[in-house]
Design an enzyme around this catalytic site. Structure first.
Site, PDB file in Angstrom:
ATOM      1  CE1 TYR A  21      -4.265   0.495  -0.430  1.00 32.86           C
ATOM      2  CE2 TYR A  21      -4.432  -1.349   1.074  1.00 32.86           C
ATOM      3  CZ  TYR A  21      -4.997  -0.517   0.133  1.00 32.86           C
ATOM      4  OH  TYR A  21      -6.289  -0.680  -0.236  1.00 32.86           O
TER       5      TYR A  21
ATOM      6  CD  GLU B 273      -4.187   4.693   0.410  1.00 32.02           C
ATOM      7  OE1 GLU B 273      -3.358   3.863   0.853  1.00 32.02           O
ATOM      8  OE2 GLU B 273      -5.416   4.627   0.600  1.00 32.02           O
TER       9      GLU B 273
ATOM     10  CG  ASP C  14      -8.067  10.244 -24.222  1.00 36.57           C
ATOM     11  OD1 ASP C  14      -7.086   9.502 -24.425  1.00 36.57           O
ATOM     12  OD2 ASP C  14      -9.138   9.847 -23.718  1.00 36.57           O
TER      13      ASP C  14
ATOM     14  CB  THR D 225      -4.657   3.662 -22.035  1.00 35.94           C
ATOM     15  OG1 THR D 225      -4.676   3.741 -23.461  1.00 35.94           O
ATOM     16  CG2 THR D 225      -6.029   3.967 -21.501  1.00 35.94           C
TER      17      THR D 225
ATOM     18  CE  LYS E 158      -7.217   2.021 -25.765  1.00 31.85           C
ATOM     19  NZ  LYS E 158      -7.310   2.910 -24.582  1.00 31.85           N
TER      20      LYS E 158
ATOM     21  NE  ARG F 171      -6.374  -2.927 -20.240  1.00 29.83           N
ATOM     22  CZ  ARG F 171      -7.464  -3.499 -20.760  1.00 29.83           C
ATOM     23  NH1 ARG F 171      -7.406  -4.694 -21.270  1.00 29.83           N
ATOM     24  NH2 ARG F 171      -8.604  -2.850 -20.785  1.00 29.83           N
TER      25      ARG F 171
HETATM   26  N1  DSN Z   1     -11.853   0.445 -25.015  1.00 25.58           N
HETATM   27  C1  DSN Z   1     -10.855   1.315 -25.586  1.00 25.58           C
HETATM   28  C2  DSN Z   1     -10.879   1.308 -27.051  1.00 25.58           C
HETATM   29  O1  DSN Z   1     -11.089   0.233 -27.555  1.00 25.58           O
HETATM   30  O2  DSN Z   1     -10.699   2.320 -27.711  1.00 25.58           O
HETATM   31  C3  DSN Z   1     -10.966   2.678 -25.074  1.00 25.58           C
HETATM   32  O3  DSN Z   1     -11.375   2.698 -23.776  1.00 25.58           O
END
Ligand code: DSN
Length: 410
Positions: free
Chosen positions: A48, A50, A193, A219, A222, A228
Site C-alpha cells: 500500500y 497512498e 486524450d 492509457t 494500446k 493496463r
Molecule cells: N476500449 C478502448 C478502445 O477500444 O478504444 C478505449 O477505452
C-alpha cells in the site's frame, strides 16, 4: 501458502491458448513483453502506498518510491512533458481526474461525438462525463475527417470551458496545433486524450500534442504496449492540482505492480526498436486497408494514417456484429464499431474497427498481413462457404505457428 486453484489455473491456461491460437486485430489491444507480465505479477501487488514518492501514508515504501520515480522520469522523457502522474488505474480515471481538476459540474466540454469516433469518457450521456458536464459534440465531415472549422465555430458559439482532442476510432492524423489554437481563442483548457496513438506520438510518427495542450492523458496498454493503466502529462503549473485530483480526489492506493510494469514498458519504448515497431504497425495497417478496400469494404476516410481502420461492412451484406462473429469463428478478433453517421445501433453497428498493434508485436509483416487480409475478406464475402471458412482458419493456424506467442510460458 495456498496452491493455485485448479479452476483459475485452467481458465488462465485457456486464455493463453486462445491468444496463442488467434490473431488480435482489436485496435486497442496489444501484447506486452514477458518483462511487463512479470512486473505486473510481482510482489509489488502486496504494497500500500497512498501518496506520492517521499510523502506516503504507509511505511516501507522506499523501493516503491524508486519504482514510481523511475516511471515518472521515463514518462516525462518519452513525451517531453514537464510533469507526469503515473498512478491512474485506467484512461477513464485519468480523464475524470482532469475534469475535476479544471471543471465544475455543469461546465461545458466540446468533444468528439462517440458516434463519430469519440470515446465514452468524453461525454457520453450515460457516462459520468456526460452526467456532470454539459457536452457539446463535434462530428466529422462527409468524408470522415474532423472539420476544424466546425470545431472552431462551435467553440466560438458555446465558449466551452474545455475542449477535448483525441478519439477512440479515428484513422487519420489529429491536428493538435489547430485544437490548441481553437482552445486558446476561447480561453478553454485543451485536453488531448492520445490513448490510441501514444506509441506513434512518442516515436515521432504522429505530431505530439504536448506543445499544444494544457494536459494530455493516455492509457499505457494500446500502442504504448505496456500494462493496463494510464498516465497524465501536464505543464508544471498544473502538476499539484492534477496530483491532488488523482489521489486523494479519485483514487486511493496506486497499483504499484502496474506502475512497475509501466516503468518497464517505458524503458522498452525508449529503445530504437520501438520506433521500428511503430513504423511496422503503420505499414501493416496500410496494407490491410488496401486489401480490404480492394474487396469491397468501405473504409471511413478511404484509408488510414495510423494503426487503425474503420470498415463499413454493409456492402458485403453484413452488420458489424455479424462480421465480428464470423471473424471470431476463425480465430481473428476485431470489434464491431459505429461508423460516422451510423444509422444502426451501437450493439449491432454497420462497421468493424481493425488495428495492427498486436499482430505487429507478434511479428507479422506486410506479406503476412496481405495473406491474413485476403483470408478475412474471402470469409466475410462468402460467409456460408465452408471451404472458404476452413481456408481462413488454416491461414490463422499457419500464421500463429509462424509467430508463436510467449513460447516459454506455461
Ligand atoms: N476500449 C478502448 C478502445 O477500444 O478504444 C478505449 O477505452
Amino acid at each position: 501458502m495456498p496452491t493455485p486453484d485448479p479452476q483459475v489455473s485452467k481458465l488462465l491456461r485457456a486464455e493463453l491458448q486462445r491468444q496463442r491460437d488467434g490473431l488480435t486485430l482489436i485496435a486497442s489491444e496489444n501484447i506486452v513483453s514477458p518483462a511487463v507480465l512479470s512486473a505486473v505479477g510481482s510482489v509489488l501487488t502486496n504494497k500500500y502506498s497512498e501518496g506520492y514518492p517521499g510523502r506516503r501514508y504507509y511505511g516501507g515504501n522506499q523501493v516503491i518510491d524508486d519504482v514510481e520515480r523511475l516511471a515518472i522520469a521515463r514518462a516525462k522523457k518519452l513525451f517531453g512533458a514537464e510533469h507526469a502522474n503515473v498512478q491512474p488505474h485506467a484512461g477513464a480515471i485519468a480523464n475524470i481526474a482532469v475534469f475535476f481538476t479544471f471543471l465544475k459540474p455543469g461546465d461545458k466540454i466540446l468533444s468528439m461525438d462517440l458516434r463519430a469516433g469519440g470515446h465514452l469518457t468524453h461525454g457520453l450521456r450515460i457516462n459520468i462525463s456526460g452526467k456532470y458536464f454539459s457536452i457539446i459534440p463535434y462530428g466529422v465531415d462527409a468524408n470522415g475527417y474532423i472539420d476544424y472549422r466546425e470545431v472552431a465555430r462551435l467553440a466560438k458559439q458555446h465558449r466551452p470551458k474545455m475542449i477535448i482532442s483525441g478519439a477512440s476510432a479515428y484513422p487519420r492524423e489529429i491536428d493538435f496545433a489547430q485544437f490548441g489554437r481553437i482552445a486558446q481563442s476561447v480561453g478553454a483548457i485543451h485536453l488531448a486524450d492520445i490513448a490510441h496513438i501514444a506509441g506513434l506520438v512518442i516515436t515521432g510518427l504522429h505530431p505530439s500534442p504536448i506543445p499544444h495542450a494544457d494536459v494530455v492523458t493516455t492509457t499505457t496498454h494500446k500502442t504504448m504496449r505496456g500494462p493496463r493503466g494510464a498516465i497524465i502529462l501536464c505543464k508544471k503549473i498544473h502538476a499539484a492540482a492534477i496530483d491532488r485530483a488523482v489521489m486523494p480526489g479519485i483514487q486511493g492506493g496506486p497499483l504499484d505492480h502496474v506502475i512497475a510494469g509501466k516503468a518497464q514498458a517505458f524503458a522498452e519504448a525508449l529503445k530504437p526498436e520501438f520506433r521500428r515497431y511503430q513504423k511496422q504497425v503503420i505499414k501493416n495497417a496500410a496494407v490491410m486497408a488496401e486489401v480490404l478496400q480492394a474487396h469491397g469494404l468501405m473504409l471511413s476516410t478511404g484509408g488510414t494514417d495510423n494503426h487503425l481502420m474503420l470498415a463499413d461492412v454493409r456492402p458485403l451484406g453484413l452488420t458489424g456484429a455479424l462480421a465480428e462473429k464470423l471473424l471470431e469463428d476463425v480465430g481473428i478478433y476485431v470489434n464491431k464499431n459505429l461508423i460516422p453517421n451510423d444509422p444502426r445501433p451501437p450493439l449491432d453497428p454497420s462497421g468493424i474497427r481493425l488495428g495492427t498493434p498486436a499482430v505487429t508485436s507478434r511479428g507479422l509483416k506486410e506479406k503476412d498481413i496481405a495473406v491474413l487480409s485476403h483470408a478475412m475478406v474471402q470469409h466475410l464475402t462468402r460467409p456460408k462457404n465452408l471451404s472458404v471458412k476452413k481456408q481462413a482458419a488454416k491461414t490463422v493456424a499457419i500464421l500463429t505457428k509462424k509467430f508463436p506467442l510467449y513460447p516459454t510460458l506455461k
